[in-house]
Every structure is written in C-alpha cells, then in structure tokens.
Design an enzyme around this catalytic site. Structure first.
Site, PDB file in Angstrom:
ATOM      1  N   ASN A 113       0.824  -1.196  -0.117  1.00 41.49           N
ATOM      2  CA  ASN A 113      -0.029  -0.029   0.043  1.00 41.49           C
ATOM      3  C   ASN A 113       0.981   1.256  -0.074  1.00 41.49           C
ATOM      4  O   ASN A 113       1.469   1.671   1.229  1.00 41.49           O
ATOM      5  CB  ASN A 113      -1.021  -0.052   1.317  1.00 41.49           C
ATOM      6  CG  ASN A 113      -1.791   1.219   1.362  1.00 41.49           C
ATOM      7  OD1 ASN A 113      -1.755   2.133   0.473  1.00 41.49           O
ATOM      8  ND2 ASN A 113      -2.395   1.332   2.325  1.00 41.49           N
ATOM      9  N   TRP A 114       0.981   1.897  -1.041  1.00 43.77           N
ATOM     10  CA  TRP A 114       1.974   2.835  -1.203  1.00 43.77           C
ATOM     11  C   TRP A 114       1.391   4.161  -0.585  1.00 43.77           C
ATOM     12  O   TRP A 114       1.931   5.076  -0.571  1.00 43.77           O
ATOM     13  CB  TRP A 114       2.210   3.451  -2.882  1.00 43.77           C
ATOM     14  CG  TRP A 114       2.922   2.077  -3.473  1.00 43.77           C
ATOM     15  CD1 TRP A 114       3.625   0.899  -2.721  1.00 43.77           C
ATOM     16  CD2 TRP A 114       3.478   2.046  -4.832  1.00 43.77           C
ATOM     17  NE1 TRP A 114       3.899   0.251  -3.854  1.00 43.77           N
ATOM     18  CE2 TRP A 114       4.144   0.822  -4.840  1.00 43.77           C
ATOM     19  CE3 TRP A 114       3.664   2.929  -5.755  1.00 43.77           C
ATOM     20  CZ2 TRP A 114       4.732   0.444  -6.113  1.00 43.77           C
ATOM     21  CZ3 TRP A 114       4.153   2.860  -7.136  1.00 43.77           C
ATOM     22  CH2 TRP A 114       4.958   1.388  -7.192  1.00 43.77           C
ATOM     23  N   LYS A 115       0.154   4.260  -0.152  1.00 41.66           N
ATOM     24  CA  LYS A 115      -0.267   5.610   0.356  1.00 41.66           C
ATOM     25  C   LYS A 115      -0.185   6.817  -0.598  1.00 41.66           C
ATOM     26  O   LYS A 115      -0.440   6.485  -1.792  1.00 41.66           O
ATOM     27  CB  LYS A 115       0.136   5.538   1.912  1.00 41.66           C
ATOM     28  CG  LYS A 115      -0.148   4.641   2.471  1.00 41.66           C
ATOM     29  CD  LYS A 115       0.097   4.420   3.912  1.00 41.66           C
ATOM     30  CE  LYS A 115       0.188   3.189   4.707  1.00 41.66           C
ATOM     31  NZ  LYS A 115       0.209   3.232   6.299  1.00 41.66           N
ATOM     32  N   HIS A 138      -9.375   1.445   4.868  1.00 45.86           N
ATOM     33  CA  HIS A 138      -7.986   1.422   5.674  1.00 45.86           C
ATOM     34  C   HIS A 138      -8.356   2.568   6.742  1.00 45.86           C
ATOM     35  O   HIS A 138      -9.073   3.508   6.761  1.00 45.86           O
ATOM     36  CB  HIS A 138      -7.012   2.235   4.628  1.00 45.86           C
ATOM     37  CG  HIS A 138      -5.643   2.225   5.263  1.00 45.86           C
ATOM     38  ND1 HIS A 138      -5.204   2.865   6.263  1.00 45.86           N
ATOM     39  CD2 HIS A 138      -4.533   0.992   5.032  1.00 45.86           C
ATOM     40  CE1 HIS A 138      -3.878   2.444   6.388  1.00 45.86           C
ATOM     41  NE2 HIS A 138      -3.610   1.585   6.070  1.00 45.86           N
ATOM     42  N   GLU A 188      -6.548   4.968   7.729  1.00 45.79           N
ATOM     43  CA  GLU A 188      -6.358   6.180   7.655  1.00 45.79           C
ATOM     44  C   GLU A 188      -7.667   6.737   6.928  1.00 45.79           C
ATOM     45  O   GLU A 188      -7.756   8.071   6.913  1.00 45.79           O
ATOM     46  CB  GLU A 188      -5.077   6.477   6.693  1.00 45.79           C
ATOM     47  CG  GLU A 188      -3.782   6.136   7.508  1.00 45.79           C
ATOM     48  CD  GLU A 188      -2.617   5.469   6.723  1.00 45.79           C
ATOM     49  OE1 GLU A 188      -2.563   5.602   5.538  1.00 45.79           O
ATOM     50  OE2 GLU A 188      -1.869   5.065   7.540  1.00 45.79           O
ATOM     51  N   GLU A 200      -4.959  -4.756  10.797  1.00 47.18           N
ATOM     52  CA  GLU A 200      -3.760  -3.565  10.643  1.00 47.18           C
ATOM     53  C   GLU A 200      -4.231  -3.048  11.970  1.00 47.18           C
ATOM     54  O   GLU A 200      -4.900  -1.915  12.244  1.00 47.18           O
ATOM     55  CB  GLU A 200      -3.937  -2.626   9.728  1.00 47.18           C
ATOM     56  CG  GLU A 200      -3.620  -3.278   8.466  1.00 47.18           C
ATOM     57  CD  GLU A 200      -3.232  -2.292   7.336  1.00 47.18           C
ATOM     58  OE1 GLU A 200      -2.167  -2.473   6.508  1.00 47.18           O
ATOM     59  OE2 GLU A 200      -3.665  -1.180   7.119  1.00 47.18           O
ATOM     60  N   GLY A 206       3.019   2.423  10.684  1.00 44.16           N
ATOM     61  CA  GLY A 206       3.935   3.591  10.824  1.00 44.16           C
ATOM     62  C   GLY A 206       5.010   4.047  11.747  1.00 44.16           C
ATOM     63  O   GLY A 206       5.401   4.954  11.757  1.00 44.16           O
ATOM     64  N   SER A 265       3.988  -1.848  10.151  1.00 46.63           N
ATOM     65  CA  SER A 265       5.170  -2.096  10.450  1.00 46.63           C
ATOM     66  C   SER A 265       5.967  -3.411  10.043  1.00 46.63           C
ATOM     67  O   SER A 265       6.617  -3.993  10.698  1.00 46.63           O
ATOM     68  CB  SER A 265       5.880  -1.698  11.783  1.00 46.63           C
ATOM     69  OG  SER A 265       5.327  -0.414  12.062  1.00 46.63           O
ATOM     70  N   GLY A 275       3.185  -1.182   4.189  1.00 47.72           N
ATOM     71  CA  GLY A 275       3.268   0.393   4.008  1.00 47.72           C
ATOM     72  C   GLY A 275       4.856   0.918   3.474  1.00 47.72           C
ATOM     73  O   GLY A 275       5.285   0.426   2.291  1.00 47.72           O
ATOM     74  N   GLY A 276       5.494   1.489   4.380  1.00 45.40           N
ATOM     75  CA  GLY A 276       6.839   2.016   4.255  1.00 45.40           C
ATOM     76  C   GLY A 276       7.713   0.836   3.690  1.00 45.40           C
ATOM     77  O   GLY A 276       8.573   1.441   2.667  1.00 45.40           O
TER      78      GLY A 276
HETATM   79  P1  13P Z   1       3.476   0.377   7.382  1.00 48.17           P
HETATM   80  O1  13P Z   1       3.970  -0.801   6.790  1.00 48.17           O
HETATM   81  O2  13P Z   1       3.943   1.847   6.962  1.00 48.17           O
HETATM   82  O3  13P Z   1       3.307   0.493   8.922  1.00 48.17           O
HETATM   83  O4  13P Z   1       1.903   0.697   7.014  1.00 48.17           O
HETATM   84  C1  13P Z   1       1.111  -0.366   7.079  1.00 48.17           C
HETATM   85  C2  13P Z   1      -0.162   0.110   6.574  1.00 48.17           C
HETATM   86  O5  13P Z   1      -0.897   0.927   6.718  1.00 48.17           O
HETATM   87  C3  13P Z   1      -0.576  -0.743   4.902  1.00 48.17           C
HETATM   88  O6  13P Z   1      -1.817  -0.518   4.732  1.00 48.17           O
END
Ligand code: 13P
Length: 257
Positions: A9-11, A97, A99, A169, A175, A215, A236-237
């Site tokens: 998920n590149w956000k 998600h 967010e 999640e 993050g 993470s 994510g990251g």
């Molecule tokens: P991180 O891997 O950066 O913690 O993000 C997880 C995430 O929200 C994937 O949707």
C-alpha cells in the site's frame, strides 16, 4: 493451501515517474514472482495507468487501488468509480483503511457500500480492520475487529467469498515501527477466521486470506508469516523500496515451499 499475498500500500507516495522507477526496480530484481506467492501493488490513483504498463512485464504482480466510490458515476467531485478501475486494469481495491476511516470519515456503513459495489463490478477487495491502542488496552480489540468485519461484509454473498481478502492492521502498529507480536497477530487472525466462518461456509472461510499490516519489514516478516492464519502482508513503508518489498516476497516464498 492459501497462497501468500504480499501487498504494497503505497499510500500518498509516488507520482508517475516515481511509480515507473519503483516498478522498474522490482522488474530488475524479478520478472516473475515465485509460484507460492501472489504480489500486489497499490499506487495512488494518478499513477495506476503508468503502473499498469510496467506491470505487464512482471508476472504474478497485480495492480490495486487504495479506494473507490460506491456510486456508478455522477456528481462526486474528486472520486473514482469501480468501472474506471476496471478500465485501467486494477484487479484489487483496498477498502476501509484506518487512515480513510480516521481522516476522511469513512464509517462501517460506507465501507460496506464500497465492498458491495466493488464485488458487483468484479474487483477483489482487501478490507482493512484494526483497533486503536486505547481499544487494545481496554481489552476491546477483538470486539472492535469483529464488528468491523461483520459490518463490512453485510449482504455479501457466498459466491463472492473468493474475492475477499482481510487485512488486520492494528492502528498502533501502522508507521510506528512497532508490530504486533506473532502471537498477538495469530490470536486475532484466528478470531477473524472464526468470524468469517459465521458469514460464509467454513470451506470458503478457510480459503480467505488474512493479511497482517503494521510495520511489517524484512526483519520481522518471517515470524509473522509463519503463523498459521497469517496469509501475507499489507505493507506500507517497506513496499516503497524495491529491495525490501522483494525481500519480503522471498521470505514468503521460502515459507511456502
Ligand atoms: P506501515 O507498513 O508503513 O506500517 O503501513 C502499514 C499500512 O498501513 C499498510 O496499509
């Protein structure tokens, strides 16, 4: 029995040129994902078209969006429809998600409307669920997640079970560099599977992939993916770098063979 799904998920990262660069970086490392692993990348919507072009050269890596609207079309400024995603070559869409729930006011009801619309238009869905730190500390985490799943899957038909993926999640792990322990992840994933058994038949629920997100990195992926009900990751990251993303894919491959 369940192929691992390793999803990025590149956000709100990577415009067209950064998307092309990142996917070309993955392509330099591999042009065909291992058999036991399905891969997925979810760039921002503006970069989906560019991504689709590069992905033609990487077998086993699918394309997904990070959000979609629940109406066909019309006066919804700034929104994108399921048919637009179909046209651009998206196979998946991430829904609900944390967010989106936190910053854009997405309720369980909205998530459910998006789920039904996406399934109707033949998209596979990754439904995100997870509790806050406060809920975990109050021992309300299981209840929270159970309710989110039941709400998201309201009126979903048995025939669509194969198009459903769940991503657990925990919000406190996103993050932050803090992950759920393998035991915490397994405990929740097992409960999620039991909730799925209440929605679909046991046979169908057994086949649904439940991803862990929060993470996940190359250094902790193995212990998480080893858990019996952890069927992949929503990353994510670590999905923003070709080497760390493909490293996690390799770890999943080793565990599946
Ligand atoms: P991180 O891997 O950066 O913690 O993000 C997880 C995430 O929200 C994937 O949707």
């Amino acid at each position: 029995m369940r192929n691992f799904l390793i999803a990025g998920n590149w956000k709100m990262n990577c415009g067209i040129s950064a998307t092309t660069e990142l996917l070309n970086g993955i392509k330099e490392i591999t042009t065909s994902l291992p058999k036991g692993v399905d891969g997925l990348v979810c760039p921002p919507s503006i970069s989906l078209h560019a991504a689709a072009n590069v992905l033609q050269g990487i077998e086993g890596l699918s394309l997904g969006a990070q959000n979609v609207h629940f109406e066909d079309n019309g006066a919804y400024t700034g929104e994108i429809s399921t048919q637009m995603l179909n046209e651009i070559g998206c196979e998946y869409v991430i829904l609900g998600h944390s967010e989106r729930r936190e910053y854009f006011g997405e309720t369980d009801k909205i998530v459910n409307a998006k789920v039904l619309k996406s399934l109707d238009d033949d998209l596979k869905i990754v439904i995100c669920v997870g509790e806050s730190l406060k809920e975990r500390k109050a021992d309300e985490h299981k209840l929270r997640v159970r309710k989110q799943i039941q709400a998201a899957l309201t009126a979903v038909e048995e025939k669509d079970a194969a198009k459903v993926v769940i991503a657990y999640e925990p919000i406190w792990a996103i993050g932050t560099g803090e992950t759920a322990t393998p035991d915490q992840a397994q405990e929740m994933h097992k409960m999620i599977r039991s909730v799925l058994e209440g929605v679909f038949s046991q046979k169908k629920a057994e086949k649904i992939r439940i991803l862990y997100g929060g993470s996940m990195k190359p250094h902790n992926a193995e212990e998480l993916l080893q858990q019996p009900d952890v069927d992949g990751g929503l990353i994510g990251g670590a999905s923003l770098k070709a080497d760390s993303f493909t490293e996690i894919i390799d770890i999943a491959d080793q565990l599946s063979s």
